[in-house]
Design a protein around this motif. Structure first.
Motif, PDB file in Angstrom:
ATOM      1  N   THR A  67     -12.438  10.657   3.929  1.00  0.00           N
ATOM      2  CA  THR A  67     -11.426  10.559   2.715  1.00  0.00           C
ATOM      3  C   THR A  67     -11.198   9.776   1.320  1.00  0.00           C
ATOM      4  N   GLY A 117      -6.076   5.903   5.211  1.00  0.00           N
ATOM      5  CA  GLY A 117      -6.463   5.345   6.333  1.00  0.00           C
ATOM      6  C   GLY A 117      -7.558   4.287   6.529  1.00  0.00           C
ATOM      7  N   HIS A 118      -7.920   3.132   4.750  1.00  0.00           N
ATOM      8  CA  HIS A 118      -8.682   2.053   5.509  1.00  0.00           C
ATOM      9  C   HIS A 118      -8.225   1.295   5.610  1.00  0.00           C
ATOM     10  N   VAL A 164     -13.726   7.090   7.827  1.00  0.00           N
ATOM     11  CA  VAL A 164     -12.585   6.474   8.099  1.00  0.00           C
ATOM     12  C   VAL A 164     -12.484   5.756   9.702  1.00  0.00           C
TER      13      VAL A 164
END
Length: 379
Positions: free
Chosen positions: A180, A190-191, A203
């Motif tokens: 991403t 999403g990190h 991710v």
């Protein structure tokens, strides 16, 4: 295969209401139940088979796989200004229509009357991997929704598919890894943080779990594992992640109190300690910065997923459609304008013995491809 649509219809991108149509459930702007899309016909009167749909806020593009493989538009500015025969893929935004042919890619400015595309790129037939991927991926990179259109991607990523959100991107590699980049202010990368990323970053929470599909909403992200599990992350203000949303629960409680005339939301016999304990048990999620496994009840395997601006739709292996998130234009397909932070099955298709095979979300609406149950069993 037949296509249905529901949700935002202000520009007739789902259906155009006739003055003689007295059906109360069809509104000029909001369509709250699945409505079959009208078929396009060619110059000889042949009904064209729609193989793929792409949608933006005010438009819908339909790719027809039979005959000359042309593209038809519905909604705002629904005339096609360019020759689209032999087109193999299409994408549409509020400003541009992008077409893929065997030898080239073209982006046309829908806001200007021009006889030439705003941008084009030649494709070599022997381009490695091309033909196994679809827009916005093209050989060597991807096409953005606005100029500059072409962005390069490192060949080491070996991109299999790509999904673009409002301000972020998700890439699925051939190995099943998810990358991403872009804006991260709502946790959509999403990190585990709200920081942005200029370059694709893996991710890590999904590392070692191969994924088969990715989808992006306005500010949320979704992916499907090879085993049919659904992972979600990002913004959840409207319940688009299928996780408990405080704003939706408060609205539901207020409506309940108004309907019952109860001025006190808790029983009079409840003690202060009991009320405090209830509050502690309520866990609401506004932003989910790490991927979370979403449980759909009853348990099922997911085969396809798509995201609107603030809603999500998923198709199960059994051919059922589940939707959740913002529903104020009827985009959830449950015959209401109610939002939901829990996945709910769209009962219309089950009742009509239809097997859902694909779903495509526009910004505020949803399009669904179905076949009859007996056709699905014979395949």
């Amino acid at each position: 295969m037949r296509w249905f649509g529901f949700g935002f219809n202000a520009f007739g991108q789902i259906c155009v209401r006739n003055e003689s149509d007295q059906e109360e459930s069809i509104d000029a702007v909001k369509i709250i139940h699945p409505t079959e899309l009208s078929c396009h016909v060619d110059s000889s009167g042949h009904r064209l088979q729609t193989s793929r749909i792409r949608a933006s806020w005010s438009r819908r593009a339909s790719l027809h796989s039979d005959g000359d493989r042309c593209v038809c538009l519905a909604g705002f500015g629904s005339c096609v200004r360019t020759e689209s025969r032999s087109c193999t893929d299409v994408s549409i935004t509020e400003s541009h229509l992008t077409l893929v042919f065997l030898d080239r890619v073209e982006s046309w400015d829908l806001q200007k009357e021009k006889e030439t595309p705003a941008w084009s790129m030649d494709i070599k037939p022997e381009s490695e991997g091309f033909g196994d991927v679809t827009l916005p991926l093209v050989p060597g990179g991807y096409i953005d929704s606005k100029p500059p259109f072409y962005h390069t991607l490192s060949p080491h990523l070996k991109a299999k598919s790509l999904a673009l959100g409002a301000e972020h991107a998700l890439l699925l590699s051939a190995s099943g890894a998810v990358y991403t980049w872009g804006l991260g202010s709502h946790g959509q990368l999403g990190h585990g943080s709200l920081l942005s990323e200029e370059e694709p970053r893996a991710v890590e929470a999904l590392w070692g779990m191969p994924m088969s599909s990715v989808a992006s909403g306005g500010w949320h992200s979704v992916c499907i594992s090879n085993g049919g599990d659904l992972y979600v992350w990002g913004w959840n203000e409207s319940g688009q992640l299928g996780l408990p949303s405080q704003s939706l629960r408060k609205a539901s409680q207020q409506n309940s109190n108004q309907n019952t005339g109860d001025l006190c939301p808790h029983p009079a016999t409840s003690s202060d300690e009991e009320l405090q304990e209830e509050k502690k048990q309520d866990v609401f999620i506004s932003i989910q910065a790490f991927p979370a496994l979403l449980d759909v009840t009853p348990p099922c395997e997911i085969r396809a997923v798509s995201c609107g601006s603030r809603h999500t739709a998923a198709v199960t292996m059994k051919g059922d459609l589940y939707t959740w998130g913002w529903g104020e234009y009827g985009q959830l397909g449950h015959h209401t304008l109610t939002s939901s932070d829990e996945p709910q099955r769209v009962e219309f298709f089950t009742a009509e013995q239809m097997h859902v095979v694909d779903v495509v979300c526009g910004t505020w609406n949803t399009f669904v491809a179905v076949v009859k149950e007996e056709e699905a069993r014979s395949q």
